[in-house]
Design a protein around this motif. Structure first.
Motif, PDB file in Angstrom:
ATOM      1  N   PHE A 163       8.371  -8.308  -4.733  1.00 26.04           N
ATOM      2  CA  PHE A 163       9.746  -8.026  -5.152  1.00 26.04           C
ATOM      3  C   PHE A 163       9.929  -8.538  -6.566  1.00 26.04           C
ATOM      4  CE2 PHE A 163      14.352  -9.584  -4.922  1.00 26.04           C
ATOM      5  CZ  PHE A 163      14.852  -8.376  -5.386  1.00 26.04           C
ATOM      6  N   ASN A 164      10.231  -7.612  -7.467  1.00 22.21           N
ATOM      7  CA  ASN A 164      10.394  -7.948  -8.875  1.00 22.21           C
ATOM      8  C   ASN A 164      11.800  -7.554  -9.319  1.00 22.21           C
ATOM      9  OD1 ASN A 164       9.943  -8.706 -11.514  1.00 22.21           O
ATOM     10  ND2 ASN A 164       8.776  -6.861 -12.042  1.00 22.21           N
ATOM     11  N   PRO A 165      12.749  -8.500  -9.288  1.00 20.86           N
ATOM     12  CA  PRO A 165      14.129  -8.143  -9.659  1.00 20.86           C
ATOM     13  C   PRO A 165      14.283  -7.942 -11.157  1.00 20.86           C
ATOM     14  CG  PRO A 165      13.969 -10.481  -9.127  1.00 20.86           C
ATOM     15  CD  PRO A 165      12.621  -9.890  -8.853  1.00 20.86           C
ATOM     16  N   GLY A 166      14.770  -6.766 -11.537  1.00 19.24           N
ATOM     17  CA  GLY A 166      15.095  -6.498 -12.933  1.00 19.24           C
ATOM     18  C   GLY A 166      16.540  -6.817 -13.209  1.00 19.24           C
ATOM     19  N   GLU A 167      17.025  -6.353 -14.325  1.00 15.46           N
ATOM     20  CA  GLU A 167      18.394  -6.672 -14.713  1.00 15.46           C
ATOM     21  C   GLU A 167      19.417  -5.986 -13.801  1.00 15.46           C
ATOM     22  OE1 GLU A 167      21.191  -8.786 -16.625  1.00 15.46           O
ATOM     23  OE2 GLU A 167      19.025  -8.936 -16.962  1.00 15.46           O
ATOM     24  N   SER A 168      19.195  -4.690 -13.511  1.00 17.83           N
ATOM     25  CA  SER A 168      20.184  -3.940 -12.733  1.00 17.83           C
ATOM     26  C   SER A 168      19.706  -3.580 -11.325  1.00 17.83           C
ATOM     27  CB  SER A 168      20.563  -2.654 -13.473  1.00 17.83           C
ATOM     28  OG  SER A 168      19.417  -1.840 -13.683  1.00 17.83           O
ATOM     29  N   SER A 169      18.416  -3.647 -11.094  1.00 14.33           N
ATOM     30  CA  SER A 169      17.881  -3.324  -9.772  1.00 14.33           C
ATOM     31  C   SER A 169      16.559  -4.054  -9.581  1.00 14.33           C
ATOM     32  CB  SER A 169      17.687  -1.810  -9.606  1.00 14.33           C
ATOM     33  OG  SER A 169      16.725  -1.321 -10.526  1.00 14.33           O
ATOM     34  N   GLY A 170      16.090  -4.060  -8.344  1.00 17.25           N
ATOM     35  CA  GLY A 170      14.848  -4.747  -8.041  1.00 17.25           C
ATOM     36  C   GLY A 170      13.782  -3.786  -7.565  1.00 17.25           C
ATOM     37  N   GLU A 171      12.585  -3.903  -8.104  1.00 16.22           N
ATOM     38  CA  GLU A 171      11.479  -3.041  -7.710  1.00 16.22           C
ATOM     39  C   GLU A 171      10.718  -3.680  -6.551  1.00 16.22           C
ATOM     40  OE1 GLU A 171       7.327  -1.231  -9.551  1.00 16.22           O
ATOM     41  OE2 GLU A 171       8.992  -1.727 -10.909  1.00 16.22           O
ATOM     42  N   VAL A 172      10.476  -2.882  -5.513  1.00 19.37           N
ATOM     43  CA  VAL A 172       9.789  -3.362  -4.322  1.00 19.37           C
ATOM     44  C   VAL A 172       8.481  -2.589  -4.164  1.00 19.37           C
ATOM     45  CG1 VAL A 172       9.949  -3.704  -1.829  1.00 19.37           C
ATOM     46  CG2 VAL A 172      12.017  -3.867  -3.245  1.00 19.37           C
ATOM     47  N   ASP A 173       7.412  -3.324  -3.919  1.00 16.84           N
ATOM     48  CA  ASP A 173       6.092  -2.710  -3.718  1.00 16.84           C
ATOM     49  C   ASP A 173       5.519  -3.238  -2.406  1.00 16.84           C
ATOM     50  OD1 ASP A 173       3.748  -1.315  -4.084  1.00 16.84           O
ATOM     51  OD2 ASP A 173       2.813  -2.873  -5.301  1.00 16.84           O
ATOM     52  N   ILE A 174       5.235  -2.325  -1.484  1.00 18.14           N
ATOM     53  CA  ILE A 174       4.706  -2.677  -0.167  1.00 18.14           C
ATOM     54  C   ILE A 174       3.299  -2.105  -0.053  1.00 18.14           C
ATOM     55  CG2 ILE A 174       5.084  -2.598   2.321  1.00 18.14           C
ATOM     56  CD1 ILE A 174       7.375  -3.910   0.782  1.00 18.14           C
ATOM     57  N   ARG A 175       2.330  -2.971   0.248  1.00 23.42           N
ATOM     58  CA  ARG A 175       0.944  -2.548   0.416  1.00 23.42           C
ATOM     59  C   ARG A 175       0.488  -2.932   1.824  1.00 23.42           C
ATOM     60  NH1 ARG A 175      -1.450  -1.243  -4.403  1.00 23.42           N
ATOM     61  NH2 ARG A 175      -3.559  -1.723  -3.626  1.00 23.42           N
ATOM     62  N   LEU A 176       0.065  -1.913   2.581  1.00 24.70           N
ATOM     63  CA  LEU A 176      -0.329  -2.097   3.973  1.00 24.70           C
ATOM     64  C   LEU A 176      -1.845  -2.222   4.082  1.00 24.70           C
ATOM     65  CD1 LEU A 176       0.571  -2.095   6.991  1.00 24.70           C
ATOM     66  CD2 LEU A 176       0.247   0.392   6.954  1.00 24.70           C
ATOM     67  N   TYR A 177      -2.294  -3.234   4.843  1.00 28.19           N
ATOM     68  CA  TYR A 177      -3.717  -3.510   5.005  1.00 28.19           C
ATOM     69  C   TYR A 177      -4.068  -3.613   6.495  1.00 28.19           C
ATOM     70  CZ  TYR A 177      -3.656  -4.859   0.057  1.00 28.19           C
ATOM     71  OH  TYR A 177      -3.514  -4.880  -1.302  1.00 28.19           O
ATOM     72  N   SER A 178      -5.334  -3.345   6.785  1.00 30.75           N
ATOM     73  CA  SER A 178      -5.843  -3.641   8.118  1.00 30.75           C
ATOM     74  C   SER A 178      -6.072  -5.144   8.231  1.00 30.75           C
ATOM     75  CB  SER A 178      -7.153  -2.889   8.369  1.00 30.75           C
ATOM     76  OG  SER A 178      -8.193  -3.428   7.578  1.00 30.75           O
ATOM     77  N   VAL A 179      -6.386  -5.616   9.437  1.00 29.26           N
ATOM     78  CA  VAL A 179      -6.587  -7.047   9.638  1.00 29.26           C
ATOM     79  C   VAL A 179      -7.769  -7.567   8.835  1.00 29.26           C
ATOM     80  CG1 VAL A 179      -8.081  -6.808  11.658  1.00 29.26           C
ATOM     81  CG2 VAL A 179      -6.613  -8.831  11.426  1.00 29.26           C
ATOM     82  N   THR A 180      -8.702  -6.685   8.503  1.00 29.21           N
ATOM     83  CA  THR A 180      -9.878  -7.086   7.711  1.00 29.21           C
ATOM     84  C   THR A 180      -9.628  -7.028   6.211  1.00 29.21           C
ATOM     85  OG1 THR A 180     -10.755  -4.827   7.777  1.00 29.21           O
ATOM     86  CG2 THR A 180     -11.448  -6.336   9.527  1.00 29.21           C
TER      87      THR A 180
END
Length: 407
Positions: free
Chosen positions: A115-132
């Protein structure tokens, strides 16, 4: 003029349900837009302030589904920090897909959340991984608060397909900040959730099916074909009534009142629970053995609505009963089924709380259903079987009296 007893009135009520028993609006659909009004009153787990480092001190974790979408939605909020927050925040969410208490099975997964909050909005990056640690998929968007709003909240969604989760499948999860001082939510244990997205009914299709069902039912009634009249009428009425009430104010009230009653009753037994304003059919329960939270969704399968509709169909279309008896028996059936269902849910929850999640399958599929089945059969006997046998016996005695062969 053809006298059809309560038939036409029943069909009319059913059609009125189709067009006027609309959704209660208890749960507003979630939208990934960086705005959070749609999260108010939904299922949430809060965390105290000060048990995590500044910026990673978690405040709330909320989750839910939205109608006709097979996605798991989450909202994360941190405690505000002194001054203007800067920098990128990172969290991990771990999923126990087969809900067996282990997060190390090959089917399990985790996400890295940035989560990278900018001045007017926040950018969200979700990365999905297997258990390995194998990368599976990613999702990103401007789904968070900006610095002007404090940069404290963000939301995201993960498709069920990517997690290998299907609706009504239990899944465990927990959230933690990355780093030695990162916070954890819940503080211990995890959350067991059985997501089940609401499906919206197609009114046009239901209307066409209803008209056809009415026509066939009236045909059987006018020609006094009682066996087919009873089977066709009762089964069709049950299916249509369930369809009409699905997602309606009636269904939500049944579910909400069941959750509220269980909440009060369980707290009387010192079992910690929580209910929510908009997630009206959700009950959050603390299990004693596992020290973890379990989400109970009092949905259409757990509200008693299906069983009520079945008994109503069997009673309303039973030819020997007069309208007065049908009305009385219908009222008794609805009240008794609701009470029996509450008892079943209490037994299931009580068992899981004291004996742990490992007994959940036995408590729900065997113990709870066995109690429910025995009591429903007893109710069916008193309302339908016993009075029917009495009618048959009286008819046999009358026939014997008329023919002079009685004793």
């Amino acid at each position: 003029m053809i006298k059809t007893s309560p038939l036409f009135g029943t069909l009319l009520v059913a059609l009125l349900f189709l067009f006027f028993a609309s959704s209660s609006g208890a749960e507003q659909n979630i939208r990934l837009d960086g705005k959070f009004e749609d999260w108010r009153g939904r299922t949430v787990l809060s965390d105290r302030e000060g048990d995590g480092s500044a910026g990673l001190d978690l405040k709330k974790l909320s989750w839910g589904t939205t109608e006709n979408e097979k996605q798991l939605y989450f909202m994360i909020e941190r405690h505000p920090v002194t001054g203007k927050p800067t920098g990128t925040l990172q969290f991990r969410m771990f999923f126990d897909i087969n809900a067996n208490g282990s997060y190390k099975d090959s089917i399990d997964k985790f996400t890295e959340i940035t989560f990278n909050p900018g001045e007017s909005s926040g950018e969200v990056d979700i990365r999905l991984y297997s258990v390995t640690g194998k990368f599976l998929s990613d999702y990103r968007g401007e789904w968070g608060d900006g610095l002007r709003e404090g940069g404290t909240r963000f939301e995201f969604a993960i498709p069920m397909e990517d997690l290998n989760v299907y609706p009504s499948q239990p899944v465990n999860f927990y959230l933690t900040g990355i780093g030695s001082a990162g916070d954890r939510l819940p503080d211990y244990g995890d959350i067991m959730w059985t997501p089940f997205p609401v499906m919206v009914k197609n009114k046009l299709s239901l209307t066409a099916v209803s008209i056809f069902w009415i026509a066939v039912t009236v045909f059987f009634y006018r020609h006094r074909i009682w066996l087919f009249y009873y089977i066709w009428g009762a089964v069709g009425f049950t299916l249509l009534l369930v369809s009409f009430l699905r997602g309606s104010f009636v269904e939500y009230q049944l579910e909400h009142q069941a959750a509220m009653f269980l909440h009060q009753l369980l707290n009387y037994f010192d079992i910690e629970t929580a209910v929510f304003d908009r997630a009206v059919c959700t009950l959050l329960i603390m299990t004693e053995v596992d020290n973890s939270w379990t989400v109970l969704n009092v949905d259409i399968e757990n509200s008693g609505l299906l069983e009520m509709c079945i008994l109503l169909g069997l009673i309303i279309f039973y030819p020997p009963y007069k309208p007065t008896r049908k009305a009385i028996f219908s009222l008794v059936a609805v009240v008794c089924v609701y009470a029996i269902n509450l008892l079943r849910l209490f037994i299931v929850i009580f068992s899981i709380h004291w004996f742990g999640r490992d007994i959940a399958s036995i408590a729900h599929s065997i113990l709870g259903r066995l109690v429910f089945f025995i009591l429903i059969v007893a109710l069916y006997w008193e309302i339908l079987t016993k009075p029917s046998l009495k009618i048959v016996r009286e008819n046999i005695e009358n026939d014997a009296s008329i023919t002079g062969k009685g004793t």
